[in-house]
Design an enzyme around this catalytic site. Structure first.
Site, PDB file in Angstrom:
ATOM      1  CB  SER A   1      -0.953  -0.044   1.202  1.00 19.75           C
ATOM      2  OG  SER A   1      -1.889   1.012   1.133  1.00 19.75           O
TER       3      SER A   1
ATOM      4  CG  HIS B   1      -4.208  -0.855  -0.770  1.00 13.58           C
ATOM      5  ND1 HIS B   1      -4.039  -0.824   0.585  1.00 13.58           N
ATOM      6  CD2 HIS B   1      -4.752  -2.067  -1.039  1.00 13.58           C
ATOM      7  CE1 HIS B   1      -4.453  -1.965   1.123  1.00 13.58           C
ATOM      8  NE2 HIS B   1      -4.880  -2.732   0.147  1.00 13.58           N
TER       9      HIS B   1
ATOM     10  CG  ASP C   1      -5.835  -5.565   2.296  1.00 14.18           C
ATOM     11  OD1 ASP C   1      -6.312  -6.696   2.539  1.00 14.18           O
ATOM     12  OD2 ASP C   1      -5.768  -5.094   1.151  1.00 14.18           O
TER      13      ASP C   1
END
EC number: 3.1.1.61
Length: 197
Positions: A21, A48, A141
Site C-alpha cells: 500500500s 492499493h 490488509d
C-alpha cells in the site's frame, strides 16, 4: 521466523503474490532491481490505489523492467515470467485453473482491490507452490490472507516494519501469525529473485 535468508535457501514458486500500500511503488521498484528473464514464476501484485482513478502502474514498471508487465484481466491465464497488477476498483483472484477473475464485492478494510482477497484465493488455488510477500502499508490488509497462505503450506515473508515506509501493514501480519521470514527490502529482493528464477 527467520530474519536472514540462509545461504542455502531454495524454493521453487509457481506464483509469487505481493501486497503493498503506501510506499509500495518505491518498495516494488527496489525488489525488482536486477530482475531479468527467463523467470519460471508469475508475479501477481495488489497495490492499493484510489478508486476511480486510472492506474499508471503498468506504464511505470514496464519502462523500468525487461519483463512483460500488464494489468490482470478476467479469464486470462497466469503466465510464467509475467508481472501482473490488479486493476483499480476490482478485487483480483487467482482460480484453480491458473486464470484470473475479478470481483466487484465490497471493499475489504476500505480497499478494492484488497490484498487479503488475492492472498486467500492464491492459498486455495496454489497452496504450497506459492510464495507471498507483504510490504509497506498504512492499514492491516493482507495480514489474514498471509496467514491463510502460511497455513496452506506456502512460503510467507514480511518486510521488516522497522524499515518499512509505513509499518502498519507488516506489523499487523506479525501480530496475527509468524511468517517464514521477516526481512528488509534487500533480503526480500534476494528471496524474490531466488524463488522465481
Amino acid at each position: 521466523m527467520k530474519r536472514e535468508l540462509p545461504a542455502d535457501f531454495a524454493f521453487a514458486a509457481e506464483i509469487v503474490a505481493i501486497g503493498a500500500s503506501a510506499g509500495g511503488v518505491e518498495a516494488l521498484l527496489s525488489l525488482f532491481t536486477g530482475l531479468a528473464p527467463p523467470l519460471r514464476a508469475a508475479v501477481v501484485i495488489v497495490l492499493h490505489l484510489p478508486e476511480g482513478q486510472d492506474s499508471r502502474l503498468v506504464d511505470v514498471f514496464a519502462l523500468r523492467l525487461r519483463l512483460p508487465v500488464q494489468e490482470a484481466s478476467p479469464h486470462a491465464p497466469v503466465q510464467a515470467g509475467h508481472i501482473y497488477f490488479a486493476p483499480p476498483g476490482y478485487h483480483l483472484l487467482v482460480e484453480a485453473d491458473r486464470s484470473f477473475s475479478l470481483s466487484c464485492d465490497p471493499p475489504v478494510l476500505f480497499s478494492r482491490p484488497a490484498i487479503d482477497v488475492l492472498f486467500e484465493s492464491c492459498a486455495e488455488a496454489i497452496g504450497e507452490n506459492l510464495a507471498a510477500l507483504l510490504l509497506t502499508g498504512a492499514n492491516e490488509d493482507g495480514a489474514e490472507g498471509l496467514a491463510r497462505i502460511h497455513a496452506a503450506g506456502g512460503l510467507t515473508a514480511v518486510q521488516d516494519p522497522d524499515e518499512a515506509a509505513h509499518p502498519t501493514m507488516p506489523a499487523a501480519a506479525l501480530r496475527l501469525d509468524e511468517p517464514d521470514f521477516v526481512l528488509p527490502l534487500a533480503g526480500l529482493r534476494s528471496l524474490l529473485h531466488t524463488v522465481i528464477r
